[in-house]
Design a protein around this motif. Sequence first.
Motif, PDB file in Angstrom:
ATOM      1  N   SER A   1       3.004   1.701  -3.338  1.00 39.53           N
ATOM      2  CA  SER A   1       2.244   2.107  -4.523  1.00 39.53           C
ATOM      3  C   SER A   1       2.291   3.627  -4.731  1.00 39.53           C
ATOM      4  N   TYR A   2       2.697   4.372  -3.708  1.00 39.54           N
ATOM      5  CA  TYR A   2       2.789   5.835  -3.832  1.00 39.54           C
ATOM      6  C   TYR A   2       4.163   6.282  -4.343  1.00 39.54           C
TER       7      TYR A   2
ATOM      8  N   ALA B   1      -4.906  12.125  -1.801  1.00 39.02           N
ATOM      9  CA  ALA B   1      -4.326  10.784  -1.664  1.00 39.02           C
ATOM     10  C   ALA B   1      -4.336  10.298  -0.214  1.00 39.02           C
TER      11      ALA B   1
ATOM     12  N   ASP C   1       0.821  -1.188   0.000  1.00 37.88           N
ATOM     13  CA  ASP C   1       0.000   0.000   0.000  1.00 37.88           C
ATOM     14  C   ASP C   1       0.871   1.261   0.000  1.00 37.88           C
TER      15      ASP C   1
END
Lengths: 190, 116
Positions: B8-9, B62, B5
């Motif tokens: 993914s940024y 985000a 998680d």
Amino acid sequence: MSGHRTYRSLTLLYPKSFRVRYRDDLVQHHHDLVEDRGLVGGWLRSGLDLTVTVPVYQLESIMNSRHTALVLNLVTGLLGTAGLALVLVGFPIGLVLLGVAVVIAVTQRSELARSLRETSPAQRRRRFAAAAVLAVLAAAALMVAFNDDEWGDRGAVIYNVSFLVLAIGSVGCFVVALVGRPRTHGSMTR
Amino acid sequence: MIDDDVTSYLPLPQTQFHVLVALTAGERHGYAIMGAVEESSGGVVRMGPATLYGSLKRLVDAGLVEESDRRPGADDDQRRRYYRLTGLGREVCRAEADRLAHLVTTARINLRPGIA
């Protein structure tokens, strides 16, 4: 006078969503810049920033997913309406709508491709539903074309063309819904 | 261990990473963030108003940064909004820092004299 009104007016150049959310902050920031760095220094920073960011943010706004979804829904809707118009009203209006759908699809092909790549579960469901509705209409047009002799050759052509338009729309929706994958949150742009 | 998680940024755009780093020191309003970024980058990274708020918008959307409830002091403009890191934002910032540190280490090793 540091030209806050001028700067506030210039923020109208930004996309509405960004402007509504941050306009007061932008003006406050500009005010702070002018206070700290003087009129020329402040305006130099804000002006350069404005020149660079307005086209970028506008472009991003145009390319956002809402817009791409709108293009896809518009093309699908027009195809469906064109098919219905061919059945109910006749060639001229149906063909005009079909032409409009094709023109939009061709000119907005990059948006359609983007919409194909990125989707949400709700959008997928809507596309499957649209595919199903168009398929039923296509089947209805085909059945009428086979069973109704009263319309003559011209009528048969209308129903056949309607079937084709509706069938293409249905298959298109189905394929788009099938291959579209959910958006990821990690795609952060500059 | 970094989970999927967070990764993914990555990689974070430079300006967004600078904003996150500026917020690691605590809650700040927009102009203070800009000052902190300028200071930490030695004046190399200079952000104008829309560049800063564009980055903040993306970070807020985000879920890496959030608006704080804190209100400005009596001597400051009451309309100022303060921002702070979320838990996820802190993790992403740490992961990006680790990634860059690893890159720097690799570059230093490869650029040692005597290595082609």
